[in-house]
Design a protein around this motif. Sequence first.
Motif, PDB file in Angstrom:
ATOM      1  N   MET A 277      -4.343   1.129   3.239  1.00 38.08           N
ATOM      2  CA  MET A 277      -4.176  -0.086   4.046  1.00 38.08           C
ATOM      3  C   MET A 277      -5.409  -0.315   4.927  1.00 38.08           C
ATOM      4  N   MET A 278      -5.925   0.739   5.545  1.00 30.11           N
ATOM      5  CA  MET A 278      -7.083   0.590   6.426  1.00 30.11           C
ATOM      6  C   MET A 278      -8.328   0.210   5.629  1.00 30.11           C
ATOM      7  N   ASN A 279      -8.449   0.707   4.413  1.00 27.28           N
ATOM      8  CA  ASN A 279      -9.571   0.337   3.547  1.00 27.28           C
ATOM      9  C   ASN A 279      -9.527  -1.170   3.267  1.00 27.28           C
ATOM     10  N   TRP A 280      -8.332  -1.678   2.966  1.00 22.32           N
ATOM     11  CA  TRP A 280      -8.166  -3.123   2.757  1.00 22.32           C
ATOM     12  C   TRP A 280      -8.522  -3.883   4.038  1.00 22.32           C
ATOM     13  N   ALA A 281      -8.011  -3.400   5.180  1.00 17.24           N
ATOM     14  CA  ALA A 281      -8.225  -4.090   6.458  1.00 17.24           C
ATOM     15  C   ALA A 281      -9.708  -4.174   6.809  1.00 17.24           C
ATOM     16  N   GLU A 282     -10.462  -3.103   6.529  1.00 22.24           N
ATOM     17  CA  GLU A 282     -11.892  -3.111   6.843  1.00 22.24           C
ATOM     18  C   GLU A 282     -12.636  -4.134   5.985  1.00 22.24           C
ATOM     19  N   LYS A 283     -12.156  -4.376   4.771  1.00 22.84           N
ATOM     20  CA  LYS A 283     -12.774  -5.393   3.911  1.00 22.84           C
ATOM     21  C   LYS A 283     -12.303  -6.793   4.293  1.00 22.84           C
TER      22      LYS A 283
ATOM     23  N   PHE B 233       0.852  -1.195   0.000  1.00 23.31           N
ATOM     24  CA  PHE B 233       0.000   0.000   0.000  1.00 23.31           C
ATOM     25  C   PHE B 233       0.887   1.244   0.000  1.00 23.31           C
ATOM     26  N   VAL B 234       0.401   2.311  -0.628  1.00 25.69           N
ATOM     27  CA  VAL B 234       1.167   3.551  -0.678  1.00 25.69           C
ATOM     28  C   VAL B 234       0.704   4.563   0.361  1.00 25.69           C
TER      29      VAL B 234
END
Length: 77
Positions: free
Chosen positions: A47-53, A41-42
């Motif tokens: 990263m948090m968007n990915w983690a929430e999914k 992630f940049v």
Amino acid sequence: MFKKHEIYKTDKYNMLTVEVQGKTLIVREISDQWGEDSHTFVSRPEMMNWAEKRFRPDDFVGREEELDGIMTALKNV
């Protein structure tokens, strides 16, 4: 030189780490079911968007504290 954060580790086959390399965040997820998966992630919001999914509340019914711990650790990276 990069900084490595351990998000969780249940044993040597189940863990999640985040390496901070400048502005780049590399998330390594090691699972006894799926092997090693790496995500780059940049930005922290990405990263948090990915983690929430990836870590959905539906998957942690009865283990809400575990989910809170993972999300808090990721936010603190």
